[in-house]
Design an enzyme around this catalytic site. Structure first.
Site, mmCIF file in Angstrom:
data_model
loop_
_atom_site.group_PDB
_atom_site.id
_atom_site.type_symbol
_atom_site.label_atom_id
_atom_site.label_comp_id
_atom_site.label_asym_id
_atom_site.label_seq_id
_atom_site.Cartn_x
_atom_site.Cartn_y
_atom_site.Cartn_z
ATOM 1 N N ASP A 369 0.726 -2.130 12.506
ATOM 2 C CA ASP A 369 0.254 -0.744 12.537
ATOM 3 C C ASP A 369 -1.124 -0.631 11.880
ATOM 4 O OD1 ASP A 369 0.375 1.959 13.145
ATOM 5 O OD2 ASP A 369 1.397 2.496 11.295
ATOM 6 N N ASP A 373 -7.101 4.427 9.056
ATOM 7 C CA ASP A 373 -6.533 5.284 8.011
ATOM 8 C C ASP A 373 -5.406 4.617 7.254
ATOM 9 O OD1 ASP A 373 -4.926 5.351 10.207
ATOM 10 O OD2 ASP A 373 -4.471 7.481 10.104
ATOM 11 N N ASN A 374 -5.008 3.389 7.645
ATOM 12 C CA ASN A 374 -4.050 2.604 6.866
ATOM 13 C C ASN A 374 -4.749 1.548 6.005
ATOM 14 O OD1 ASN A 374 -1.760 3.919 7.664
ATOM 15 N ND2 ASN A 374 -1.208 2.462 9.271
ATOM 16 N N ASP A 391 0.637 0.827 3.933
ATOM 17 C CA ASP A 391 1.593 1.410 4.874
ATOM 18 C C ASP A 391 2.279 0.342 5.727
ATOM 19 O OD1 ASP A 391 3.147 3.049 6.381
ATOM 20 O OD2 ASP A 391 1.524 4.341 7.082
#
Length: 613
Positions: A369, A373-374, A391
């Protein structure tokens, strides 16, 4: 007297004479050795005993087997130290051997440095050179880079279980579909006026209902972040919650041992992998379960995730999972939306992303993933931010299958962020013998994110009417060019990361090495027209030089009071910044001659293509 009798007498008396001479020389050499203060044998420290309520995670800088280490040290002793013959050196050799076998690399580096500098050729075999690399990795693994986090004393997480009652909260700093993050810090003293207790569904269990948060969210005031997972379906039981949300805990360092959690940890370790700590992986200090508190703006930000005892229309359960982590300044996405970093800063960010992925892959874990933004940034050094991967809710950490996940039905989860899903994953169809190969899927996502890092739109995202490339059927020739200020080697590396077929894609560790070599290697190694690649000895000399700089120059300066300064204060790390030394240490921690040579060969091939064009 016969010849035979004469020979017998000569051997008998000669043997006694040699013993007496050797004994005298041994006594003399021992006295000389004492006068020059030969290093004494050190005693290994006893293993640390942890509280039985805490399950500590294994250190991330220990991924080389003990047997390999002992073999490397034996190679040194058998093939290097034993070649010294005089009696004084023999005594010193024994002392040095004892120190080396107890983990002191000082004598080793001294001997190797003299050998390489003098060109005597003591170290000539390839396995002995790799043994030197092992010693470099061992020396770097003992560094404590987290000392720069002066606001965060990690030992407190190892000795005392953490709960919500121990924390004070600032304002919410992030909110997603599955969790919310609040600024946090440890209380100096529990204030009863801050927390009121009510009875839960089970009267004997106290539940935190109302927590008063501070008006500020300053990172110096609140150096921690608390991530609260949303729980809609899992019963309010610690075991059930941890089993259902185990992916989030993969990089955690310590678990809070509620009842039965130790047994859960043992069972989970049999089925899933744990990720050792790493400078480019989010620092999660503690994981625990607790009752959902009423925090600031909770009814506005996530009303559906609240339990009915806090909100009549809430659909959440009473308990959930909490992750206490270091607080970072911003995400990569927010950083790039407001700042246009220099080319060097962008290369440092991309290198750190590759280092994090190489660490994941080496431990058989796929993030699945990755997106901007992670990826979080520590901005203590604005020109060299520290990037971490966060995350892990979609990660794959299966110990049985590793990175090759059987794909027998559509019910098996492929991971998150479909737009940046590697072609071999998004195009795979389920079947009896079908397999999802995640060995290079994160690397592909990193190649796509590289466009954002270097100031270009991500080609797999649609934006402002621009048609995006589809990861299902794109052609490599359709990939847009990166800006001209991006070095040619880095541009070709991004292309190598985005190859459609994984067997044509570069290896994650080699990709990270290419960036590291571009940043730190001698410029003569990288120039087009290089006729001959550096020899193993030349590579080893360079690695030893880097190791010396990290060990000797990469030291924290202390304030006048003797304590470590805040990470927000200015540090002096020789010629380089703290993040740069941190990045070099990551490279040295996994340095192997074969992989460095492979990266140099790749760069050489790229330069040959440039000359051909």
């Amino acid at each position: 007297m016969s010849v035979r009798a004469f020979s017998t007498q000569l051997f008998k008396h000669g043997k006694a004479l040699v013993r007496q001479i050797c004994k005298k020389e041994s006594i003399a050499s021992r006295n000389i050795a004492l006068k020059i203060n030969a290093a004494q044998q050190t005693t290994p420290k006893p293993a640390k005993v942890f509280d039985n309520r805490i399950v500590p995670r294994i250190s991330g800088l220990r991924n080389v087997g003990v047997q390999i280490g002992l073999q490397a040290r034996r190679i040194l002793i058998d093939n290097v130290l034993n070649r010294v013959t005089n009696s004084l050196a023999a005594d010193l050799r024994k002392r040095a051997a004892r120190r080396i076998l107890y983990g002191d690399s000082g004598p080793f580096f001294a001997l190797v440095g003299v050998s390489l500098a003098s060109g005597t050729g003591i170290l000539t075999k390839e396995e002995e050179l790799e043994g030197v690399c092992w010693e470099i990795r061992e020396a770097i693994s003992k560094l404590k880079w987290n000392h720069a986090d002066a606001e965060i004393d990690e030992t407190q997480f190892e000795n005392v279980p953490v709960s919500l009652a121990d924390l004070s909260f600032g304002k919410p700093i992030a909110k997603g579909a599955n969790a919310v993050v609040y600024a946090a810090k440890f209380k100096e003293k529990l204030d009863d006026s801050e927390i009121s207790v009510i009875e839960a569904e089970e009267p004997e269990v106290p539940v935190v209902q109302k927590v008063v948060t501070a008006d500020t969210d300053d990172i110096n005031e609140f150096p921690l972040a608390l991530k609260m997972m949303f729980n809609y379906d899992i019963q309010s039981n610690a075991m059930a919650i941890l089993n259902a949300m185990y992916r989030e805990t993969v990089p955690a360092r310590v678990y809070y041992s509620n009842i039965g959690v130790t047994d859960w940890e043992i069972e989970l370790s049999r089925r899933h992998r744990h990720l050792p700590q790493h400078p480019n992986i989010v620092a999660i200090f503690s994981v625990f379960t607790d009752y959902i508190p009423e925090l600031e703006d909770c009814r506005c930000l996530y009303p559906a995730a609240l339990p009915k005892r806090l909100h009549p229309e809430g659909e959440g359960r009473n308990m959930s999972l909490f992750l206490l982590m270091k607080r970072y300044d911003t995400s990569l996405q927010d950083f790039l939306s407001s700042v246009h970093p220099s080319t060097r800063t962008s290369i440092l960010l991309f290198t750190q992303l590759l280092e994090g992925i190489a660490h994941l892959t080496s431990h058989g874990i796929a993030h699945r993933d990755l997106k901007s933004d992670n990826l979080l940034l520590d901005m203590a050094e604005s020109e060299a931010p520290v990037l971490v991967i966060s995350d892990f809710g979609c990660c794959l950490s299966d110990k049985n299958n590793g990175l090759m996940l059987p794909y027998t039905s559509y019910e098996i989860d492929k991971g998150g962020n479909a737009a940046l899903m590697a072609p071999e994953i998004v195009n795979q169809q389920p079947g009896t013998f079908s397999v999802l190969n995640y060995s290079k899927s994160d690397l592909w996502a990193a190649g796509a994110i590289a466009y954002e890092i270097f100031g270009s739109p991500n080609p797999f995202y649609a934006k402002e009417g621009r048609q995006m490339l589809k990861n299902t059927d794109y052609k490599e020739s359709d990939l847009p060019e990166l800006p001209e200020d991006v070095p040619f080697v880095i541009r070709k590396l991004v292309e190598a990361c985005l190859r459609r077929r994984p067997n044509k894609r570069i290896d994650p560790e080699i990709a990270a090495n290419v960036c590291q070599l571009f940043l730190w290697a001698p410029s003569s190694w990288l120039k087009p027209g290089l006729v001959k690649l550096p020899s193993s000895t030349e590579i080893l000399q360079w690695l030893l030089s880097l190791t010396t700089k990290v060990l000797c120059q990469g030291k924290l300066t202390r304030s006048s009071g003797g304590a470590f300064k805040s990470e927000r204060d200015s540090f002096k790390y020789g010629r380089r910044t703290y993040p740069e030394y941190l990045l070099i240490s990551c490279f040295l921690y996994r340095a192997k001659l074969a992989n460095v040579r492979a990266a140099l060969s790749w760069i050489h091939a790229v330069n040959l293509d440039l000359e051909a064009d």
